[in-house]
Design a protein around this motif. Sequence first.
Motif, short mmCIF file in Angstrom:
data_model
loop_
_atom_site.label_atom_id
_atom_site.label_comp_id
_atom_site.label_asym_id
_atom_site.label_seq_id
_atom_site.Cartn_x
_atom_site.Cartn_y
_atom_site.Cartn_z
N UNK A 42 -4.10 4.26 25.57
CA UNK A 42 -3.80 3.75 26.91
C UNK A 42 -4.28 2.35 26.91
N UNK A 43 -4.96 1.83 25.97
CA UNK A 43 -5.30 0.51 26.14
C UNK A 43 -5.04 -0.44 24.94
N UNK A 44 -4.55 -1.69 24.93
CA UNK A 44 -4.90 -2.74 23.85
C UNK A 44 -6.07 -2.96 23.54
N UNK A 45 -6.49 -2.71 22.15
CA UNK A 45 -7.96 -2.57 21.80
C UNK A 45 -8.65 -4.02 21.86
N UNK A 46 -8.07 -5.10 21.73
CA UNK A 46 -8.73 -6.40 22.35
C UNK A 46 -8.95 -6.65 23.60
N UNK A 47 -8.09 -6.10 24.42
CA UNK A 47 -8.32 -6.21 25.78
C UNK A 47 -9.41 -5.17 26.39
N UNK A 48 -9.30 -3.91 25.86
CA UNK A 48 -10.62 -3.19 26.33
C UNK A 48 -11.89 -3.74 25.90
N UNK A 49 -11.93 -4.43 24.74
CA UNK A 49 -13.05 -4.97 24.39
C UNK A 49 -13.51 -6.25 25.06
N UNK A 50 -12.61 -7.19 25.76
CA UNK A 50 -13.08 -8.36 26.41
C UNK A 50 -13.61 -7.68 27.40
N UNK A 51 -12.95 -6.88 28.34
CA UNK A 51 -13.23 -6.14 29.57
C UNK A 51 -14.83 -5.63 29.37
N UNK A 52 -15.00 -4.93 28.18
CA UNK A 52 -16.18 -4.15 27.84
C UNK A 52 -17.41 -5.30 27.96
N UNK A 53 -16.80 -6.60 27.43
CA UNK A 53 -17.96 -7.52 27.04
C UNK A 53 -18.41 -8.04 28.40
N UNK A 54 -17.48 -8.40 29.21
CA UNK A 54 -17.39 -9.07 30.69
C UNK A 54 -18.27 -7.88 31.43
N UNK A 55 -18.11 -6.61 31.22
CA UNK A 55 -18.95 -5.83 32.35
C UNK A 55 -20.34 -5.84 31.80
N UNK A 56 -20.52 -5.84 30.25
CA UNK A 56 -21.95 -5.74 29.80
C UNK A 56 -22.69 -7.06 30.00
N UNK A 57 -22.14 -8.22 30.24
CA UNK A 57 -22.60 -9.21 30.58
C UNK A 57 -23.02 -9.37 31.88
N UNK A 58 -22.27 -8.78 32.92
CA UNK A 58 -22.50 -8.73 34.19
C UNK A 58 -24.00 -7.80 34.36
N UNK A 59 -23.97 -6.47 33.80
CA UNK A 59 -24.89 -5.73 34.07
C UNK A 59 -26.22 -6.28 33.45
N UNK A 60 -26.32 -6.80 32.07
CA UNK A 60 -27.31 -7.26 31.47
C UNK A 60 -27.88 -8.44 32.25
N UNK A 61 -27.08 -9.34 32.55
CA UNK A 61 -27.72 -10.49 33.28
C UNK A 61 -28.21 -10.16 34.40
N UNK A 62 -27.86 -9.28 35.26
CA UNK A 62 -28.33 -8.80 36.47
C UNK A 62 -29.85 -8.33 36.32
N UNK A 63 -29.72 -7.44 35.22
CA UNK A 63 -31.15 -6.70 34.63
C UNK A 63 -32.21 -7.75 34.23
N UNK A 64 -31.97 -8.83 33.44
CA UNK A 64 -32.67 -9.68 32.89
C UNK A 64 -33.17 -10.60 33.91
#
Length: 300
Positions: A42-64
């Motif tokens: 259901x998802x192009x692999x690299x597209x899935x990954x860049x969305x994953x990284x963007x969400x991880x950045x948002x969550x971790x930057x807020x926590x930091x």
Amino acid sequence: MSTRHDETPAAAGPDLVARLAPPLFVLIWATGFIVARLVAPDADPLTFLWIRYALAIAVLALAAALAGARWPDGLAGWRDGIVAGVLLHGAYLGGIFWAVGHGLPAGIAALVAGLQPLLTGLLVAPLLGEVVSRRRWLGIVVGFAGTLLVILPRLGEAGGIPLVPLAIAFGGVVAITFGTIWQKRTAAGVDLRTNTVVQYCGALAFTLPLALLLEAGEIAFTTEVIVGLAWAVLGLSIGAISLLLVLIRRGAVAGVASLLFLVPPCSAVMAYLLFGETLAPVQMLGMAVAAAGVALASRG
């Protein structure tokens, strides 16, 4: 007597963490190959990954930010984190996810990733000055033999392992090997919370252009994709990577890498239960041999 009694609980905490971190890391890390298999339809692999990284950045930057964590000092600190992110996440996960998305079975992808300890053992002496003991080398070689038992029988089969995805996955393993060594050399005193954010910035900068160049950007937010994305961000990008960085900081790189020999058996069992992927008896024997290799290598 009372002094020793008072000190025991304080010592027990770090000891408990040290005991739990390796098996917990293996279990969570093994699910990464399952996520790649789960979202592939259901998802192009690299597209899935860049969305994953963007969400991880948002969550971790807020926590930091909420924790008041210290960010890197100067360009060198940002450079080191970005390089680690490209190698540990961008190239490694990009290679694995692309390979699984193009036909490499999840269990075999995990086994290819299990070759990392051999590469690490070969490189830590010249690059880190880390001496690999004879016992650990024996464990690494035994573990490598186990992975060969699993991979080689299927290479010649018609409709067996696709060679191009296999090569791409192996390239990702080379990347994470150098990334682990780079992290050990450059991140001894960094705050791991903000360092992880910088790493994902590097991974995003590496992956997004490739996704735009190589893919149509297709992703259907099915239940499988939503569940896979949520687990990839919280369980893998935050949980597993945090454990990995702590293990790298605390231990010998070759010893940490040897834990990856345990990932293939875990992933294979998960793939069997979820997707019906099976392994021949000789390949199951290979998993047992790989596990024996970890037992040897972990004793240093």
